[in-house]
Structures are given as C-alpha cells and as structure tokens.
Scaffold this active site. Structure first.
Site, PDB file in Angstrom:
ATOM      1  N   ARG A   1      13.381 -20.543   3.985  1.00 55.99           N
ATOM      2  CA  ARG A   1      12.870 -21.512   3.019  1.00 55.99           C
ATOM      3  C   ARG A   1      13.951 -22.467   2.527  1.00 55.99           C
ATOM      4  O   ARG A   1      14.938 -22.041   1.929  1.00 55.99           O
ATOM      5  CB  ARG A   1      12.245 -20.800   1.815  1.00 55.99           C
ATOM      6  CG  ARG A   1      11.595 -21.785   0.840  1.00 55.99           C
ATOM      7  CD  ARG A   1      10.937 -21.104  -0.348  1.00 55.99           C
ATOM      8  NE  ARG A   1      10.324 -22.098  -1.235  1.00 55.99           N
ATOM      9  CZ  ARG A   1      11.005 -22.802  -2.144  1.00 55.99           C
ATOM     10  NH1 ARG A   1      12.288 -22.616  -2.300  1.00 55.99           N
ATOM     11  NH2 ARG A   1      10.382 -23.705  -2.896  1.00 55.99           N
TER      12      ARG A   1
ATOM     13  N   LEU B   1      -7.475 -42.595   3.664  1.00 58.68           N
ATOM     14  CA  LEU B   1      -7.462 -42.090   5.034  1.00 58.68           C
ATOM     15  C   LEU B   1      -8.272 -43.045   5.920  1.00 58.68           C
ATOM     16  O   LEU B   1      -9.408 -43.381   5.568  1.00 58.68           O
ATOM     17  CB  LEU B   1      -8.082 -40.688   5.092  1.00 58.68           C
ATOM     18  CG  LEU B   1      -7.945 -40.089   6.491  1.00 58.68           C
ATOM     19  CD1 LEU B   1      -6.557 -39.511   6.686  1.00 58.68           C
ATOM     20  CD2 LEU B   1      -8.995 -39.049   6.759  1.00 58.68           C
TER      21      LEU B   1
ATOM     22  N   TYR C   1      -3.292 -32.453   9.779  1.00 60.48           N
ATOM     23  CA  TYR C   1      -4.476 -31.903  10.444  1.00 60.48           C
ATOM     24  C   TYR C   1      -5.403 -33.006  10.909  1.00 60.48           C
ATOM     25  O   TYR C   1      -5.205 -34.187  10.603  1.00 60.48           O
ATOM     26  CB  TYR C   1      -5.193 -30.901   9.531  1.00 60.48           C
ATOM     27  CG  TYR C   1      -6.034 -31.509   8.418  1.00 60.48           C
ATOM     28  CD1 TYR C   1      -5.445 -32.090   7.294  1.00 60.48           C
ATOM     29  CD2 TYR C   1      -7.425 -31.492   8.481  1.00 60.48           C
ATOM     30  CE1 TYR C   1      -6.217 -32.624   6.276  1.00 60.48           C
ATOM     31  CE2 TYR C   1      -8.207 -32.028   7.468  1.00 60.48           C
ATOM     32  CZ  TYR C   1      -7.605 -32.594   6.369  1.00 60.48           C
ATOM     33  OH  TYR C   1      -8.364 -33.133   5.360  1.00 60.48           O
TER      34      TYR C   1
ATOM     35  N   LYS D   1      -2.973 -37.632   7.168  1.00 66.12           N
ATOM     36  CA  LYS D   1      -3.935 -36.534   6.987  1.00 66.12           C
ATOM     37  C   LYS D   1      -3.135 -35.244   6.793  1.00 66.12           C
ATOM     38  O   LYS D   1      -2.995 -34.422   7.699  1.00 66.12           O
ATOM     39  CB  LYS D   1      -4.904 -36.474   8.177  1.00 66.12           C
ATOM     40  CG  LYS D   1      -6.271 -35.894   7.803  1.00 66.12           C
ATOM     41  CD  LYS D   1      -7.316 -36.225   8.843  1.00 66.12           C
ATOM     42  CE  LYS D   1      -8.602 -35.437   8.714  1.00 66.12           C
ATOM     43  NZ  LYS D   1      -9.287 -35.483   7.429  1.00 66.12           N
TER      44      LYS D   1
ATOM     45  N   ARG E   1      -4.781 -41.124  15.438  1.00 61.11           N
ATOM     46  CA  ARG E   1      -4.593 -40.893  13.995  1.00 61.11           C
ATOM     47  C   ARG E   1      -3.674 -39.691  13.769  1.00 61.11           C
ATOM     48  O   ARG E   1      -2.845 -39.692  12.854  1.00 61.11           O
ATOM     49  CB  ARG E   1      -5.951 -40.678  13.306  1.00 61.11           C
ATOM     50  CG  ARG E   1      -5.808 -40.563  11.791  1.00 61.11           C
ATOM     51  CD  ARG E   1      -7.149 -40.578  11.071  1.00 61.11           C
ATOM     52  NE  ARG E   1      -7.925 -39.378  11.340  1.00 61.11           N
ATOM     53  CZ  ARG E   1      -9.139 -39.153  10.844  1.00 61.11           C
ATOM     54  NH1 ARG E   1      -9.717 -40.051  10.066  1.00 61.11           N
ATOM     55  NH2 ARG E   1      -9.789 -38.044  11.123  1.00 61.11           N
TER      56      ARG E   1
ATOM     57  N   HIS F   1      13.791 -26.902   1.459  1.00 62.14           N
ATOM     58  CA  HIS F   1      12.918 -28.086   1.497  1.00 62.14           C
ATOM     59  C   HIS F   1      13.231 -28.983   2.693  1.00 62.14           C
ATOM     60  O   HIS F   1      12.331 -29.498   3.341  1.00 62.14           O
ATOM     61  CB  HIS F   1      13.058 -28.903   0.207  1.00 62.14           C
ATOM     62  CG  HIS F   1      12.466 -28.237  -0.991  1.00 62.14           C
ATOM     63  ND1 HIS F   1      12.920 -27.046  -1.494  1.00 62.14           N
ATOM     64  CD2 HIS F   1      11.433 -28.603  -1.791  1.00 62.14           C
ATOM     65  CE1 HIS F   1      12.209 -26.702  -2.548  1.00 62.14           C
ATOM     66  NE2 HIS F   1      11.297 -27.633  -2.754  1.00 62.14           N
TER      67      HIS F   1
HETATM   68  N1  PDD Z   1     -12.234 -35.206   5.774  1.00 59.74           N
HETATM   69  N2  PDD Z   1     -11.039 -39.525   3.411  1.00 59.74           N
HETATM   70  C1  PDD Z   1     -10.642 -38.254   3.191  1.00 59.74           C
HETATM   71  C2  PDD Z   1      -9.725 -37.973   2.052  1.00 59.74           C
HETATM   72  C3  PDD Z   1     -11.086 -37.224   4.055  1.00 59.74           C
HETATM   73  O1  PDD Z   1     -10.657 -35.962   3.855  1.00 59.74           O
HETATM   74  C4  PDD Z   1     -11.979 -37.542   5.122  1.00 59.74           C
HETATM   75  C5  PDD Z   1     -12.487 -36.512   6.079  1.00 59.74           C
HETATM   76  C6  PDD Z   1     -12.377 -38.880   5.297  1.00 59.74           C
HETATM   77  C7  PDD Z   1     -13.299 -39.306   6.415  1.00 59.74           C
HETATM   78  O2  PDD Z   1     -12.629 -39.373   7.667  1.00 59.74           O
HETATM   79  P1  PDD Z   1     -13.420 -39.123   9.032  1.00 59.74           P
HETATM   80  O3  PDD Z   1     -14.562 -40.083   9.071  1.00 59.74           O
HETATM   81  O4  PDD Z   1     -12.433 -39.383  10.099  1.00 59.74           O
HETATM   82  O5  PDD Z   1     -13.915 -37.684   8.989  1.00 59.74           O
HETATM   83  C8  PDD Z   1     -11.872 -39.841   4.425  1.00 59.74           C
HETATM   84  C9  PDD Z   1     -12.525 -34.168   6.726  1.00 59.74           C
HETATM   85  C10 PDD Z   1     -13.928 -34.162   7.248  1.00 59.74           C
HETATM   86  C11 PDD Z   1     -12.074 -32.837   6.142  1.00 59.74           C
HETATM   87  O6  PDD Z   1     -11.012 -32.845   5.538  1.00 59.74           O
HETATM   88  O7  PDD Z   1     -12.740 -31.816   6.352  1.00 59.74           O
END
Ligand code: PDD
Length: 292
Positions: free
Chosen positions: A98, A203, A31, A146, A50, A100
């Site tokens: 289903r 992240l 996401y 992500k 990203r 894996h």
């Molecule tokens: N989360 N680290 C983690 C684990 C995160 O989930 C997020 C952001 C960040 C910051 O990344 P950025 O500056 O690109 O938003 C760092 C988003 C906001 C969420 O999961 O809702």
C-alpha cells in the site's frame, strides 16, 4: 455464472483477488458496461475506445489489444446463458504494497469481467416513467473517466432511492446540468431534444450517442449545448439513457410533475426508434467484432 479473471474463465464462486489489489485499497481502476443483444456486444469498438480513454486518464497501460479484448469478450458471452446480457469489465492497477503512488516497477493489472442478464425497464415503468431528484454535482472534475471509485455516485443514487425515485440529476455549480448519478440526461423543450456537451464533467455515454444519431437520422430537432438548471425545472420532458436502462422518461422531479406528468411525445418517438434500431441494427451485427 462464468466470469473472466486475469486470463482464465471460472465460476464466480472461484474468482478471488488479493486484499492488496489497488482496486480494493484505493479504487484505483476503471470499468466499462457493455450491452449484448442476440449474443453480440453492442458497439464494442466504441466501448473499447472509451475504455482506452479511461485508462489514459488514470495513466494505466491497456493490458490487451482490441483483438484480445474482443476474443475474451466473445468467449465470455458464449460461456454465459441468455441472448441478451450485459458485460461488466474492470481493470485495476494491480496488487502492490500500500502506497498512494504507482508501484515501481509497474505490476500486472487485474482484469475482471462478468456477464449478467440484460433486464431492460418493465412495461409498467415505460408507461409511468420514473421519478428523479436533483442534487449538487459534488464529484471530481474528471467525470469523463469511467472510474471504479464510485462513492459520490453511490451516495447520490442512494439519495434518489431514499426519496422513492430512480435517479438523481446532477447540477454543477448551482448553474448547469451535467448528467445523472448513473445515466445521461436529456431535456426536451418546444419539441427540441437538448443534450449537454461531452466534456470532462460527464461520462460520454454510448447510449447518449445512439440517441443523438437516431434524432439526426429521423429529423428530430436537437441541440448539444450547456443546459441550465432552470431549463431542467421548466422542461416539457426529461429523459435518461444508459446501456442497461436504454431510454426512460422522467415524469416527476423533486416531487413535482414534469410537463403533464406522463411520458411525452419525444419519449414515445425515441423509445420506438430505439427499439427499431435494436431490432434492425443491434441484433443484426455479424460477424461479431474481432478487433481487426
Ligand atoms: N452507467 N453517466 C454515468 C455516470 C453512468 O454511470 C452511465 C452508465 C452513463 C451512461 O453511459 P452508457 O450509455 O454508455 O451506459 C452516464 C453504467 C450503466 C453503470 O455504471 O452500470
């Protein structure tokens, strides 16, 4: 609220996915969260880059090129109310019996996008700062992806809420700080802003990049290097950043004040510069990115 699902825009109440979607069954997807200022998706090329990195990390082909993404995203923004929004993009490996292992032949990925109002931290929170707890970073070794499979982050963040706090700062191997459960973390010591290096254990935040760029452009001393657990506990200031929270001061850690327990000088400086940047740069991008 109008959402996007697999090529169509519709009211959220009408959006449906089959129960065999691999996002539902396995958490098999990635996401993005993108802030929108004055109806312009902020740093869209960087967010799409990203997203590509996350897709590559789970070996899922990107269903769209950048110009398609930009077109759908700009339309989603136009179809939703509010000048400032935050977009949620979600891609899964699609619907299959289903198993894996990946479906063979591959099935069509599921693509979902929604927009919500962007509600940045209140004046009270900015003034008081927020509390955080620390916890062992018990996530996997690809935190640079992500991934929608967020169960560790969910549990870690809930532990903060249970303690009356806003965030959990994660310590890997009892030795060094990685990030927050849903944000990046900066340490301030002797007027130097210190950020952990982007690697597979955190992240790569887009807001993290903005903060480091702002620091560089304004002569703020900064270092990108591993941050030890002890440095977190002896910090003069702690800051958290994310697309939805922007930049916030952490003023209590595990129940004890950070520095003098109030948002410090580095926070004040960076917060003001971030707001200036928002007004002068984020809101002025025109025309919107079209992927060209
Ligand atoms: N989360 N680290 C983690 C684990 C995160 O989930 C997020 C952001 C960040 C910051 O990344 P950025 O500056 O690109 O938003 C760092 C988003 C906001 C969420 O999961 O809702």
């Amino acid at each position: 609220m109008t959402v996007y699902l697999n090529g169509q825009f519709m009211p959220i109440e009408e959006a449906r996915i089959p129960v065999l979607d691999r996002g539902f069954i396995f958490g098999d997807g990635v996401y993005e969260v993108i802030p929108v200022y004055s109806r312009r998706a902020f740093r869209l090329p960087e967010h799409l880059r990203r997203l590509q990195h996350s897709l590559d990390g789970i070996r899922l082909e990107n269903p769209y090129g950048d110009s398609d993404w930009a077109r759908y995203i700009n339309e989603l923004i136009a179809r939703n109310p509010g000048e400032d929004q935050y977009l949620y993009l979600h891609i899964t490996r699609g619907v299959a019996r289903r198993d894996h292992a990946f479906p063979r032949p591959p099935v069509t990925p599921t693509v979902f996008m929604m927009s919500n109002p962007l509600i940045t931290p209140s004046a009270e929170l900015l003034q008081s700062g927020v509390g955080a707890i620390t916890s062992q970073d018990n996530r996997w070794l690809r935190c640079d992806i992500k991934a929608i499979a967020l169960l560790p982050n969910v549990l870690l963040r809930q532990a903060a809420v249970d303690a009356g706090c806003a965030e959990t700062i994660l310590i890997r191997d009892d030795a060094f700080m990685t990030e927050g459960a849903a944000s990046n973390i900066f340490v301030v010591k002797n007027e130097t802003l210190i950020a952990p290096p982007k690697d597979h254990l955190m992240l790569p935040g887009i807001t993290y990049d903005v903060i480091l760029e702002i620091a560089a452009a304004n002569g703020i001393r900064h270092e990108v290097r591993k941050v030890s657990r002890d440095e977190v506990f002896s910090a003069d200031e702690l800051l958290l950043t994310s697309s939805t929270k922007e930049v916030l001061a952490i003023t209590r850690l595990d129940g004890k004040p950070v520095g003098d327990g109030k948002p410090g000088r580095m926070f004040d400086k960076l917060y003001k510069l971030y707001q200036d940047f928002k007004r002068d740069v984020m809101r002025q991008q025109s025309p919107p990115y079209t992927g060209g």
